[in-house]
Scaffold this motif. Structure first.
Motif, short mmCIF file in Angstrom:
data_model
loop_
_atom_site.label_atom_id
_atom_site.label_comp_id
_atom_site.label_asym_id
_atom_site.label_seq_id
_atom_site.Cartn_x
_atom_site.Cartn_y
_atom_site.Cartn_z
N VAL A 157 14.54 -5.74 -10.42
CA VAL A 157 14.12 -4.33 -10.32
C VAL A 157 15.27 -3.49 -10.83
N THR A 158 14.99 -2.61 -11.80
CA THR A 158 16.05 -1.83 -12.44
C THR A 158 15.84 -0.34 -12.20
N GLY A 159 16.93 0.39 -12.33
CA GLY A 159 16.88 1.84 -12.16
C GLY A 159 18.22 2.36 -11.67
N PRO A 160 18.43 3.66 -11.72
CA PRO A 160 19.69 4.23 -11.26
C PRO A 160 19.80 4.22 -9.74
N THR A 161 20.96 4.56 -9.24
CA THR A 161 21.16 4.66 -7.79
C THR A 161 20.20 5.70 -7.21
N GLY A 162 19.59 5.35 -6.08
CA GLY A 162 18.69 6.29 -5.41
C GLY A 162 17.29 6.34 -5.98
N SER A 163 16.90 5.32 -6.76
CA SER A 163 15.56 5.32 -7.34
C SER A 163 14.57 4.49 -6.54
N GLY A 164 14.98 3.98 -5.37
CA GLY A 164 14.04 3.26 -4.51
C GLY A 164 13.97 1.78 -4.74
N LYS A 165 14.96 1.21 -5.44
CA LYS A 165 14.92 -0.23 -5.75
C LYS A 165 14.92 -1.08 -4.48
N SER A 166 15.77 -0.72 -3.52
CA SER A 166 15.86 -1.52 -2.28
C SER A 166 14.55 -1.52 -1.52
N THR A 167 13.90 -0.36 -1.46
CA THR A 167 12.60 -0.28 -0.76
C THR A 167 11.58 -1.19 -1.42
N THR A 168 11.57 -1.21 -2.75
CA THR A 168 10.64 -2.08 -3.47
C THR A 168 10.93 -3.55 -3.18
N LEU A 169 12.21 -3.92 -3.18
CA LEU A 169 12.55 -5.32 -2.91
C LEU A 169 12.20 -5.71 -1.47
N TYR A 170 12.47 -4.82 -0.51
CA TYR A 170 12.11 -5.11 0.88
C TYR A 170 10.60 -5.28 1.02
N THR A 171 9.85 -4.49 0.26
CA THR A 171 8.39 -4.62 0.30
C THR A 171 7.95 -5.97 -0.23
N PHE A 172 8.55 -6.41 -1.33
CA PHE A 172 8.22 -7.73 -1.88
C PHE A 172 8.55 -8.83 -0.87
N LEU A 173 9.72 -8.73 -0.24
CA LEU A 173 10.10 -9.75 0.74
C LEU A 173 9.16 -9.74 1.93
N SER A 174 8.76 -8.56 2.38
CA SER A 174 7.82 -8.48 3.51
C SER A 174 6.49 -9.11 3.16
N GLN A 175 6.07 -8.96 1.90
CA GLN A 175 4.82 -9.56 1.44
C GLN A 175 4.91 -11.09 1.47
N LEU A 176 6.09 -11.62 1.22
CA LEU A 176 6.29 -13.08 1.16
C LEU A 176 6.71 -13.67 2.50
N ASN A 177 6.98 -12.83 3.47
CA ASN A 177 7.59 -13.28 4.73
C ASN A 177 6.56 -13.95 5.64
N THR A 178 6.46 -15.24 5.54
CA THR A 178 5.57 -16.02 6.41
C THR A 178 6.38 -17.13 7.07
N GLU A 179 5.78 -17.78 8.05
CA GLU A 179 6.49 -18.84 8.77
C GLU A 179 6.77 -20.05 7.87
N HIS A 180 6.10 -20.14 6.74
CA HIS A 180 6.28 -21.29 5.85
C HIS A 180 7.37 -21.07 4.81
N ARG A 181 7.94 -19.87 4.76
CA ARG A 181 8.99 -19.59 3.78
C ARG A 181 10.29 -19.22 4.48
N ASP B 77 0.83 -1.20 0.00
CA ASP B 77 0.00 0.00 0.00
C ASP B 77 0.87 1.26 0.00
N ARG B 78 1.99 1.22 0.70
CA ARG B 78 2.85 2.40 0.79
C ARG B 78 3.53 2.72 -0.53
N LEU B 79 3.65 1.74 -1.42
CA LEU B 79 4.28 1.99 -2.72
C LEU B 79 3.36 2.74 -3.68
#
Length: 568
Positions: free
Chosen positions: A321-345, A296-298
Motif C-alpha cells: 500500500v503506497t501513499g504519503p504520510t497521513g493518507s490512511g495506509k495503516s488503516t487499510t492494512l489493519y482492515t486487510f488483516l482483520s479480514q484475514l484474521n481467523t483461528e486458522h491463520r 465496508d468502512r473503507l
C-alpha cells in the motif's frame, strides 16, 4: 410556577410541539433542558416563541462583541458563565454613564443563574435567549477550552508541576477529580478533541502564548484557550508527560510515550511525542481509537473491492500500500488483516509504532535502541511459522529482501511504501536495489491511496459549475446525477467547515505476467503505465470522480490530492 408551565405549553403549541408532554423540573435538570434534550422539538422555533412570550430578545446566532471581550470576561468570569451556561454579548453604554451587560441564556427561568450573575456583575443586566447548541459553542470559543478549570488554577491551586506526578492514578479522563485542576484542564482538552473526532492534538509554546490545535478531517484548527494559559505552560506540559510516563525533568531531548485512556467506557490509545523548541517543549498527541476494521468502512468501489478480495485470497506474495504520510495506509492494512484474521491463520506484524491493537494478532513494536529493527524482527517472525506477515514500512533493501524471501517461501506479506502512485512503488523497490525479477515474481499488487474530506450531509449544496470543473478531472461523460459542493460557512453539524469525516480513494496495479515481463526487462514507468491500462488499471482520479458523482465529496478535494494523467 403555574404561569411558567402555561407559557411553556403555549410555546410548544406555537412551535409545532403540541403533542410533547411537559416534564417536571428535577434538582438536576430544568423543564427547558429536558424539552431540548428530547431532540424532537424545533429548538429555534420554541425558544424564539419563548423569548416573545416572556418579553426577552432572541438572538439566533450569539456572537460576543470582540471590542468588549476583556471587560465582559472580567464582569462575567468563566467559572460563573460556564457553570450556568451564560454568554456575555455586549456592554451597552446608556445615558448618565450607566452601563448594561447583555447576557444570553437558553433557559430564562433559571433563577440560580440569575442570582449568580446578580452577585458577580456590578452593573445592570439585560437578558436575551439564544439556541442552546449555538450558545454552548459560542461559550467555548469565547472563553476557551477548560476556562473554568483554568481560572481555579490561577487562584493558586495545583500550580506546582511537581505535585502532578503524585496524583497520576488512573488515566480515566472523565473521572471527577476535584483536587487536581491541571489534571481537569488537560482532561477537558483531550475529551473535547475526542468529541470533535480529532486525530491529533498539538500543544505548541510560542513567545507570547501557548497554542493548541486539533487536526480534524486532516485540517489543523486552532482551539480557543484561556488568555493567560502561558502562565501554566510548564504545568500543562508536565501533566501530559506524566500521563505518558515520560521523564518530566528531561526538556532538552525528544521523547516518545503512550497514554491509555478511558472515556465513556471506550478505551483510547494516545501516542505522545515531545520536541524541544526555543520557546519550550512542544507536544503532539495522536488519538487512536479502538475501532473495528472492516472493508465496508473503507467505502471501496464494487469493482475495486472485488479485485482486493481476490488478492486477499492469495496464499502468498506481497501486497504493498503506497501513499504519503497521513493518507490512511495503516488503516487499510489493519482492515486487510482483520479480514484475514481467523483461528486458522497465524498473523504477525512488526510496526513502528503499533498504532492499533488487533485481537488475535501478534504485534511487535520496533525498538532500535535494542537493535530490534524491521529486518531483525522480520527474521524472527519467519522462524515463528506465520501465515500472514505485516511489515509497517519497507525502508531499506535488507527489509525488502527478507520480505521478498518470505513471499517466495509461501507467506502472504503486507507492507507500505512512501510513493506518489501505484506505478511509483515498482520504481521505488528497484531504486532501493531489489532485483527487478524478484519484484516481478514476489509482488502481487500495488495499491495507492489518498484521503479526501466528505461533504456534510446537513448543509451540502448543488455545484453550479459541475460540468466545467469535472472537465479538469478529464471527465467528459454526461452528468446523470447531482454534483454537490461544500456550503461556505458550513453549519453546526460540521462546525462551519462544510465537511464531516474523511474517506479513501484508491488505485490498484496488479503485477500480471505481462507487467512482470516489463519489470524484468527494466521498462520505463511510461511503458509500465501503458501495460497497466491494458490490464484494467484505473487511475485514482477516476475513482475520485465516482465519489463526486455519488455525492460523497467535492471536485476540489479530488483535484487537491490527485495528479492529472499528463503530470504523472
Amino acid at each position: 410556577m403555574k404561569n411558567i408551565r402555561q407559557a411553556l405549553v403555549q410555546c410548544l403549541e406555537a412551535s409545532g410541539g403540541s403533542g410533547i408532554p411537559l416534564p417536571l423540573a428535577t434538582p438536576s435538570s430544568s423543564v427547558v433542558n429536558q424539552l431540548l434534550d428530547l431532540g424532537s422539538l424545533d429548538e429555534e422555533a420554541f425558544l424564539s416563541h419563548l423569548a416573545t412570550r416572556v418579553g426577552l430578545g432572541y438572538v439566533a446566532t450569539p456572537l460576543p462583541d470582540s471590542a468588549d471581550a476583556p471587560e465582559m470576561k472580567r464582569l462575567l468570569p468563566p467559572r460563573v458563565a460556564l457553570k450556568h451556561r451564560l454568554l456575555p454579548l455586549k456592554i451597552e453604554e446608556e445615558e448618565g454613564a450607566t452601563r448594561k451587560l447583555i447576557v444570553a441564556a437558553y433557559d430564562p427561568f433559571d433563577l440560580i443563574a440569575r442570582q449568580a450573575v446578580a452577585r458577580e456583575v456590578d452593573s445592570a443586566v439585560r437578558w436575551q435567549i439564544a439556541p442552546r447548541k449555538r450558545l454552548l459553542n459560542a461559550m467555548r470559543d469565547f472563553y476557551g477550552v477548560g476556562a473554568d478549570t483554568f481560572e481555579e488554577i490561577l487562584k493558586g491551586r495545583d500550580i506546582d508541576g511537581a505535585d502532578l506526578e503524585q496524583r497520576d492514578e488512573a488515566n480515566i479522563i472523565d473521572a471527577d477529580d476535584e483536587e487536581a485542576s491541571v489534571v481537569k484542564f488537560v482532561n477537558t482538552v483531550i475529551r473535547e478533541a475526542l468529541e470533535q473526532h480529532a486525530t491529533d492534538i498539538h500543544v505548541e509554546p510560542m513567545e507570547d502564548k501557548l497554542r493548541m490545535r486539533y487536526r480534524i478531517d486532516g485540517r489543523l484548527r486552532e482551539v480557543p484557550v484561556p488568555e493567560n494559559i502561558k502562565q501554566l505552560q510548564q504545568s500543562v506540559i508536565a501533566r501530559l508527560k506524566v500521563m505518558a510516563k515520560l521523564d518530566i525533568a528531561e526538556r532538552r531531548l525528544p521523547q516518545d510515550g503512550r497514554i491509555s485512556l478511558q472515556i465513556g467506557g471506550q478505551f483510547i490509545d494516545v501516542r505522545v511525542a515531545t520536541i524541544p523548541s526555543v520557546e519550550g517543549e512542544s507536544i503532539s498527541l495522536r488519538l487512536l481509537g479502538q475501532e473495528k476494521f472492516n472493508l465496508d468502512r473503507l467505502r471501496i468501489e464494487v469493482d475495486l473491492r472485488a479485485e482486493i478480495e481476490t488478492l486477499l485470497k492469495k496464499p502468498n506474495g506481497i501486497i504493498l500500500v503506497t501513499g504519503p504520510t497521513g493518507s490512511g495506509k495503516s488503516t487499510t492494512l489493519y482492515t486487510f488483516l482483520s479480514q484475514l484474521n481467523t483461528e486458522h491463520r497465524r498473523i504477525v506484524t512488526i510496526e513502528d509504532p503499533v498504532e492499533n491493537k488487533l485481537p488475535g494478532v501478534v504485534q511487535i513494536a520496533v525498538r532500535p535502541e535494542i537493535e530490534l529493527t524491521f529486518a531483525t524482527g522480520l527474521r524472527s517472525i519467519l522462524r515463528g511459522d506465520p501465515n500472514v506477515v505485516m511489515v509497517g514500512e519497507m525502508r531499506d533493501l535488507e527489509t525488502a529482501e527478507i520480505a521478498i524471501r518470505a513471499a517466495l517461501t509461501g507467506h502472504l506479506v503486507f507492507s507500505t511504501l512512501h510513493t506518489n502512485d501505484a506505478i511509483g512503488g515498482i520504481m521505488r523497490l528497484v531504486d532501493m536495489g531489489v532485483e527487478p525479477f524478484l519484484v516481478a515474481s514476489s509482488v502481487r499488487a500495488f495499491i495507492a491511496q489518498r484521503l479526501v474530506r466528505m461533504l456534510c450531509n446537513e448543509c451540502k449544496e448543488p455545484e453550479p459549475d459541475a460540468e466545467v470543473k469535472l472537465r479538469e478531472l478529464k471527465h467528459t461523460a454526461p452528468i446523470l446525477t447531482q454534483v454537490y459542493r461544500a456550503k461556505e460557512g458550513g453549519c453546526e453539524a460540521c462546525r462551519a467547515t462544510g465537511y464531516k469525516g474523511r474517506m479513501s480513494i484508491y488505485e490498484l496495479v496488479r503485477l500480471t505476467p505481462a507487467m512482470g515481463e516489463l519489470i524484468t526487462h527494466k521498462a520505463s514507468s511510461g511503458q509500465l503505465m501503458q501495460q497497466a491500462y491494458k490490464d484494467g488499471y484505473r487511475p485514482m482520479r477516476e475513482y475520485g470522480v465516482r465519489k463526486v458523482l455519488a455525492g460523497h465529496t467535492t471536485i476540489e478535494e479530488v483535484i487537491s490530492v490527485t495528479v492529472a494523467e499528463a503530470e504523472q
